[in-house]
Motif scaffolding. Sequence first.
Motif, PDB file in Angstrom:
ATOM      1  N   ARG A  90       0.716  -1.227  -0.192  1.00 54.61           N
ATOM      2  CA  ARG A  90       0.015   0.068  -0.149  1.00 54.61           C
ATOM      3  C   ARG A  90       0.787   1.147  -0.063  1.00 54.61           C
ATOM      4  N   GLY A  91       1.979   1.350   0.753  1.00 56.17           N
ATOM      5  CA  GLY A  91       2.863   2.408   0.643  1.00 56.17           C
ATOM      6  C   GLY A  91       3.401   2.584  -0.954  1.00 56.17           C
ATOM      7  N   PHE A  92       3.973   1.443  -1.340  1.00 55.92           N
ATOM      8  CA  PHE A  92       4.078   1.517  -2.751  1.00 55.92           C
ATOM      9  C   PHE A  92       3.023   2.324  -3.725  1.00 55.92           C
ATOM     10  N   GLN A  93       1.879   1.685  -3.475  1.00 54.50           N
ATOM     11  CA  GLN A  93       0.614   2.273  -4.382  1.00 54.50           C
ATOM     12  C   GLN A  93       0.400   3.787  -4.069  1.00 54.50           C
ATOM     13  N   VAL A  94       0.357   4.208  -2.857  1.00 54.79           N
ATOM     14  CA  VAL A  94       0.239   5.650  -2.626  1.00 54.79           C
ATOM     15  C   VAL A  94       1.417   6.448  -3.389  1.00 54.79           C
ATOM     16  N   LEU A  95       2.618   5.981  -2.948  1.00 50.25           N
ATOM     17  CA  LEU A  95       3.788   6.820  -3.490  1.00 50.25           C
ATOM     18  C   LEU A  95       3.571   6.742  -5.020  1.00 50.25           C
ATOM     19  N   SER A  96       3.474   5.711  -5.610  1.00 51.63           N
ATOM     20  CA  SER A  96       3.266   5.606  -7.006  1.00 51.63           C
ATOM     21  C   SER A  96       2.172   6.504  -7.496  1.00 51.63           C
ATOM     22  N   ALA A  97       0.842   6.312  -6.940  1.00 47.47           N
ATOM     23  CA  ALA A  97      -0.120   7.340  -7.271  1.00 47.47           C
ATOM     24  C   ALA A  97       0.038   9.030  -7.138  1.00 47.47           C
ATOM     25  N   VAL A  98       0.684   9.177  -5.990  1.00 49.47           N
ATOM     26  CA  VAL A  98       1.133  10.681  -5.631  1.00 49.47           C
ATOM     27  C   VAL A  98       1.966  11.158  -6.868  1.00 49.47           C
ATOM     28  N   VAL A  99       3.027  10.338  -7.262  1.00 44.29           N
ATOM     29  CA  VAL A  99       3.814  10.711  -8.279  1.00 44.29           C
ATOM     30  C   VAL A  99       3.462  10.649  -9.612  1.00 44.29           C
ATOM     31  N   HIS A 100       2.842   9.893  -9.841  1.00 47.46           N
ATOM     32  CA  HIS A 100       2.392   9.333 -11.322  1.00 47.46           C
ATOM     33  C   HIS A 100       0.859  10.141 -11.755  1.00 47.46           C
ATOM     34  N   LYS A 101      -0.167   9.890 -10.655  1.00 43.80           N
ATOM     35  CA  LYS A 101      -1.555  10.658 -10.901  1.00 43.80           C
ATOM     36  C   LYS A 101      -1.759  12.083 -10.451  1.00 43.80           C
ATOM     37  N   ASP A 102      -0.748  12.497  -9.628  1.00 44.61           N
ATOM     38  CA  ASP A 102      -0.896  13.975  -8.989  1.00 44.61           C
ATOM     39  C   ASP A 102      -2.217  14.302  -8.766  1.00 44.61           C
ATOM     40  N   PRO A 103      -2.810  13.516  -7.598  1.00 39.94           N
ATOM     41  CA  PRO A 103      -4.331  13.886  -7.134  1.00 39.94           C
ATOM     42  C   PRO A 103      -3.980  15.170  -6.597  1.00 39.94           C
ATOM     43  N   PRO A 104      -5.323  15.943  -6.602  1.00 44.14           N
ATOM     44  CA  PRO A 104      -5.180  17.465  -6.053  1.00 44.14           C
ATOM     45  C   PRO A 104      -5.159  17.524  -4.721  1.00 44.14           C
TER      46      PRO A 104
END
Length: 171
Positions: free
Chosen positions: A51-65
């Motif tokens: 889950r830490g990987f998924q969160v960090l990946s989403a933060v970097v690649h998806k840039d949620p507001p």
Amino acid sequence: MSDTTSGRPGTATAAVPAAVPGDLGWDLGMVLRGYQTRFEAAVAGMPAGIRGFQVLSAVVHKDPPNQQALGAHLAIDRTVLTYLLDTLVDAGVVERIPDPADRRARKIIATASGRQMLAAYEERVAAAEADLLAGLEADDARDLGLLISRLARNVHRTQPGASPCEAMDNL
């Protein structure tokens, strides 16, 4: 001459067993189990694991507001997300900053250290995925990835609140 293995006259292809209703679920479950085992090993040592990987990946690649959008994208409950983010903040891989559009909300951004960590773990995850797909021809592996991505987006579109983490937990 008719070849009964393919049902087409004049063909000589190998027999392809007919799909049995329910086999798709077993097949997907086995692939998911193989993926999960490799993925867990690939992200060993990552703060908060998968889950830490998924969160960090989403933060970097998806840039949620903001934090709420991040949780919605990953289908992670906000209280669980808060604990995950606390772990990642303590590890120095993400920061919470005020959302420029709404000072009451928080935007999650990756630190330089977090981006470096993600790049290293993405290499490990890519190797794990290649290992899982090693039994397929390169074109088949690429096509499978495209088809699964299309299918996943369709499921997400029709069931936007569905949690892939919950599905894995219930296997």
